[in-house]
Write a protein that holds these residues in place. Structure first.
Motif, short mmCIF file in Angstrom:
data_model
loop_
_atom_site.label_atom_id
_atom_site.label_comp_id
_atom_site.label_asym_id
_atom_site.label_seq_id
_atom_site.Cartn_x
_atom_site.Cartn_y
_atom_site.Cartn_z
N PHE A 1 0.82 -1.26 -0.01
CA PHE A 1 0.08 -0.08 -0.03
C PHE A 1 0.89 1.35 0.00
O PHE A 1 0.76 2.12 -0.83
CB PHE A 1 -0.97 -0.11 1.13
CG PHE A 1 -1.67 1.40 1.59
CD1 PHE A 1 -2.42 2.08 0.81
CD2 PHE A 1 -1.08 1.86 2.89
CE1 PHE A 1 -3.08 3.31 1.06
CE2 PHE A 1 -1.55 3.08 3.24
CZ PHE A 1 -2.58 3.78 2.46
N GLY A 2 1.91 1.42 1.11
CA GLY A 2 2.57 2.68 1.09
C GLY A 2 3.47 2.67 -0.11
O GLY A 2 3.79 3.80 -0.60
N TYR A 3 3.78 1.64 -0.83
CA TYR A 3 4.62 1.73 -2.05
C TYR A 3 4.22 2.59 -3.15
O TYR A 3 4.60 2.99 -4.00
CB TYR A 3 5.09 0.32 -2.34
CG TYR A 3 6.21 0.18 -3.30
CD1 TYR A 3 7.46 0.68 -3.03
CD2 TYR A 3 5.95 -0.09 -4.72
CE1 TYR A 3 8.51 0.70 -3.79
CE2 TYR A 3 7.17 -0.08 -5.58
CZ TYR A 3 8.28 0.10 -5.16
OH TYR A 3 9.39 0.11 -5.78
N GLN A 4 2.56 2.46 -3.06
CA GLN A 4 1.97 3.04 -4.17
C GLN A 4 2.03 4.66 -4.00
O GLN A 4 2.01 5.32 -5.22
CB GLN A 4 0.59 2.72 -4.34
CG GLN A 4 0.33 1.25 -4.70
CD GLN A 4 0.97 0.77 -5.74
OE1 GLN A 4 0.73 1.48 -6.77
NE2 GLN A 4 1.91 -0.26 -5.68
N ILE B 1 0.21 7.84 -7.25
CA ILE B 1 -0.47 8.39 -5.89
C ILE B 1 -2.03 8.42 -6.10
O ILE B 1 -2.53 8.07 -4.60
CB ILE B 1 -0.07 10.04 -5.85
CG1 ILE B 1 -0.50 10.46 -4.45
CG2 ILE B 1 -0.76 10.70 -7.07
CD1 ILE B 1 0.14 9.73 -3.26
N GLU B 2 -2.65 8.29 -7.03
CA GLU B 2 -3.84 8.17 -7.13
C GLU B 2 -4.22 6.57 -6.52
O GLU B 2 -5.55 6.44 -6.08
CB GLU B 2 -4.28 8.11 -8.76
CG GLU B 2 -4.43 9.83 -9.14
CD GLU B 2 -3.02 10.06 -9.69
OE1 GLU B 2 -2.95 11.09 -10.23
OE2 GLU B 2 -2.14 9.31 -9.77
N CYS B 3 -3.48 5.59 -6.65
CA CYS B 3 -3.82 4.25 -6.20
C CYS B 3 -3.75 4.59 -4.47
O CYS B 3 -4.64 3.93 -4.13
CB CYS B 3 -2.61 3.26 -6.66
SG CYS B 3 -2.67 2.78 -8.36
N HIS B 4 -2.69 5.18 -4.34
CA HIS B 4 -2.67 5.26 -2.81
C HIS B 4 -4.04 5.98 -2.21
O HIS B 4 -4.63 5.72 -1.15
CB HIS B 4 -1.72 6.25 -2.47
CG HIS B 4 -1.10 6.31 -0.92
ND1 HIS B 4 -1.75 7.20 -0.07
CD2 HIS B 4 -0.18 5.59 -0.15
CE1 HIS B 4 -1.00 7.05 1.20
NE2 HIS B 4 -0.17 6.05 1.00
N GLU B 5 -4.45 7.09 -2.75
CA GLU B 5 -5.57 7.64 -2.45
C GLU B 5 -6.76 6.77 -2.61
O GLU B 5 -7.64 7.03 -1.86
CB GLU B 5 -5.86 8.87 -3.46
CG GLU B 5 -4.80 9.93 -3.16
CD GLU B 5 -4.47 10.93 -4.29
OE1 GLU B 5 -3.93 12.06 -3.91
OE2 GLU B 5 -5.06 10.82 -5.19
N ALA B 6 -6.94 6.08 -3.72
CA ALA B 6 -7.93 5.27 -3.93
C ALA B 6 -8.16 4.20 -2.74
O ALA B 6 -9.34 3.94 -2.39
CB ALA B 6 -8.20 4.52 -5.22
#
Length: 717
Positions: A437-440, A450-455
């Motif tokens: 997760f954090g790697y995204q 970053i959009e993956c992290h936010e999603a």
């Protein structure tokens, strides 16, 4: 299958395969590592023929050709220049020259498949699986901390046996152990043991000494030492060495081997195709990257040298909604009885897999009119993302391993060796799933976005809120919730007959969100600790007695902090027992008073007062004269090198002094300590235990001042 690879100066590669009586090498003399160069902008007008001519004249280039490859997941195949190097160590320097060519403005050219570690590159390009086909033999070599300052060891532990004496004695013991065991893996307390042994052999005129399996090549230095920062934490990477025919595990610089075991390391070797030696020193993110690189390669996608992904345009409202973390329900500070903990199984990885959150499909251009992510205007393409294919096998395999662990433990005579191997594999996969997760959101991630992290955060918030509502509707009160865990107790205003049992609710929530909600634990009682500066509950500090085992689950308080001295930890844990027995502060305070009496009487072994602190910067960079600075100065006086990112251990002997004499290093002869300083540590630890009952440090001090304990309990050891 080979487990180790050596790169000779003449370009040959040695592949080492485990056999019944050691390991055999295969010599490969036709390996030419490859990287790619092309326009960063697919619309740019760049003459590849001119670029090709520049590389063809280079003496370190074995060949050049124009090929079609995909430079990214969102790009179609494009014409690129493939450059073959004469040696694996020349790839990076050749790629840098692409940026220096006068014919092209800076920034127009991009390079791909450049910064791979050399063994991983070899396995990736040659299609080699570095998972050993047989059991690996190991030999441990350990040197005391006090010996690391010298260039000649007088003490060395070889295979568990401590050897002392002159260099010839030490070297003979190592040579005998190597000849007897013929280890595939050298497990060293520090990799500096390798060059130091060779230097000792040279000074002792013992030229026949070697750790190598390949004649004529003793050892190689792969990298120098360095300091780095990761997620705000300073780390130290020691120098790395290679011994032909054997893998080296440096215990001072191996997270995965330390947190798992050899079985866990080998599981990740099979998944990432990073050989044992490289995987042992790799970070979690590096291993995850390797697994992703393998998936990208299988899909015909190249790996960018540097991340240059720009963040897609967002409205101010979207930025506001997206810049949030996971769900947090502030804990109800205090002690609660009959509490139950429920956790979503691998929540973030499962969100990625069940919601198809992947850098290559998030905010796709083909579904601009959709808002698939709750609260955000992000679309997710219907095409399956590559990250799902990376993580789904890991999730499924870890679930199967956990089931095998439960089955093995349930047998009449559990196999300890099998359990250790299964637990090592489970822990290894856990760390990969934790990091995904954090790697995204990591700026330098090869394939992050970053959009993956936010999603992922948006989906997680919705899932936890939905679970909270369903639990409350079923007659339960939420007393704490954070990210993927919820603690509940029976709602006081709901009759037991109207309350839905948790197993039923967990099954309903699992079906609704598509991710399993597991019943983690039942507590006889659990205490949520307030923050130091106010009465609000701290999010990650709590302790409680588990109903099924009677053991305590402790998070965040001193007993779980790596710097806490063993004596302080023992007293705090004893105070938890007293609190459990009496459910009142007085027995806890009496135990504190007894511990203070022992401390003041000098009856505590100084070894049990040792603090372990991670060094964050060089000694001269500190602006406050802390215990750490005093300890570092003492270490420097003794010729001991402690680098940022490494630990230093010391005992506070006189905190009133403003010099290096305020502490003593753990290995020194210590016959005294500062009782007042450690009394403060004890009071702080007991404050954590009693703060859920409304007591703070002032209250604890006041009770101690008002109470004279003349009972035998005060002298209880």
């Amino acid at each position: 299958m080979p487990f180790a690879f050596d790169f000779l100066d003449d370009g040959r590669v040695l592949e080492w395969t485990v056999t019944d009586d050691g390991a055999d090498p295969t010599v490969v003399d036709d390996y030419t590592p490859r990287f790619f160069v092309g326009p960063r902008d697919p619309e740019a007008d760049i003459d590849l023929a001119r670029l090709r001519q520049c590389y063809e004249r280079h003496p370190a280039v074995a060949g050049v050709e124009v090929v079609e490859r995909r430079p990214g997941f969102r790009r179609d195949p494009e014409r690129l220049l493939a450059v073959d190097a004469t040696h694996v160590d020349r790839v990076a320097s050749l790629a840098r020259q692409a940026r220096q060519l006068d014919a092209y403005p800076v920034g127009e050219l991009a390079c791909y498949n450049v910064d791979f570690t050399r063994e991983f590159r070899y396995c990736l390009e040659r299609g080699v699986d570095p998972t050993p086909t047989g059991d690996l033999t190991t030999l441990s070599l350990s040197v005391p901390f006090t010996e690391t300052a010298t260039d000649t060891y007088e003490t060395l532990t070889v295979g568990g046996d401590t050897v002392t004496g002159n260099p010839a004695t030490i070297l003979d013991a190592v040579a005998t152990a190597v000849a007897t065991r013929d280890p595939d893996v050298l497990v060293c307390s520090t990799a500096e043991i390798v060059p130091t042994l060779y230097e000792m052999a040279a000074r002792a005129d013992m030229g026949e000494f070697t750790l190598s399996r390949w004649p004529g090549v003793d050892s190689q230095q792969l990298a120098g030492q360095s300091t780095y920062t990761s997620y705000g934490r300073v780390g130290h990477s020691p120098a790395r060495y290679n011994v032909p025919g054997r893998a080296i595990v440096d215990e001072s610089a191996t997270f995965l081997y330390d947190e798992t075991n050899l079985a866990g390391v080998l599981d990740l070797v099979e998944r990432s195709h990073k050989p044992v030696q490289e995987l042992a020193w790799a970070s979690i993110g590096t291993v995850l990257t390797a697994i992703q690189v393998r998936e990208a390669t299988a899909r015909g996608v190249l790996v960018p040298w540097n991340s240059w992904r720009h963040e897609l345009f967002k409205s101010m409202d979207t930025l506001h909604d997206a810049d949030r973390g996971g769900f947090i329900f502030a804990p109800d500070m205090g002690v609660h009885e009959d509490v139950h903990e429920l956790d979503f199984s691998s929540l973030y990885p499962n969100i990625i897999c069940t919601r198809n959150v992947s850098p290559d499909v998030i905010r796709c251009g083909c579904h601009r009119d959709r808002a698939d992510v709750p609260g955000l205007d992000y679309a997710i393409c219907d095409e399956r993302g590559y990250l799902v294919d990376v993580l789904k096998p890991i999730i499924e395999d870890r679930d199967a391993i956990k089931a095998a662990i439960r089955e093995e433990r349930a047998t009449d005579a559990p196999d300890d060796d099998r359990l250790a191997a299964l637990e090592g594999r489970s822990d290894a996969l856990k760390w990969i799933l934790v990091a995904c997760f954090g790697y995204q959101g990591f700026a330098n991630a090869k394939f992050g976005r970053i959009e993956c992290h936010e999603a992922i955060n948006a989906f997680a918030r919705e899932i936890l809120l939905d679970a909270k509502q369903r639990l409350e509707a079923g007659g339960w009160e939420v007393v704490h919730g954070i990210v993927d865990s919820i603690w509940v107790r029976p709602a006081p205003d709901v009759p037991a007959s109207d309350r839905t049992d948790l197993d039923t609710l967990a099954a309903e929530i699992t079906d609704a969100v598509g991710i399993e909600l597991e019943y983690e634990a039942a507590y006889d009682w659990v205490a949520f600790v307030p923050r130091r500066d106010d009465s609000a509950g701290a999010l990650t500090k709590y302790f409680g007695r588990l109903a099924d085992t009677g053991e305590y689950k402790i998070r965040g308080i001193e007993a779980r902090q790596r710097s806490t001295p063993p004596f302080v930890e023992a007293v705090q844990r004893d105070c938890l027992d007293r609190l459990d027995e009496a459910q009142a502060p007085e027995p806890v305070l009496q135990r504190l008073q007894a511990a203070i009496t022992r401390l003041r009487a000098g009856r505590v072994d100084p070894d049990r007062l040792t603090e372990r602190v991670r060094v964050s910067k060089p000694v001269d960079a500190y602006t406050q004269y802390t215990h750490t600075v005093a300890a570092l100065e003492r270490a420097r006086d003794q010729g001991l090198a402690v680098h940022p990112g490494q630990d230093i251990r010391y005992v506070v002997v006189d905190d009133a002094k403003a010099s290096r004499d305020r502490v003593a290093l753990a290995h020194e002869d210590i016959d005294t300590y500062d009782a007042s300083y450690y009394e403060t540590q004890l009071v702080r630890g007991v404050e954590s235990v009693l703060s859920p009952l409304g007591w703070d440090r002032t209250d604890v001090r006041q009770w101690l001042a008002d109470t004279v304990d003349g009972t035998l309990a005060a002298f209880d050891g």
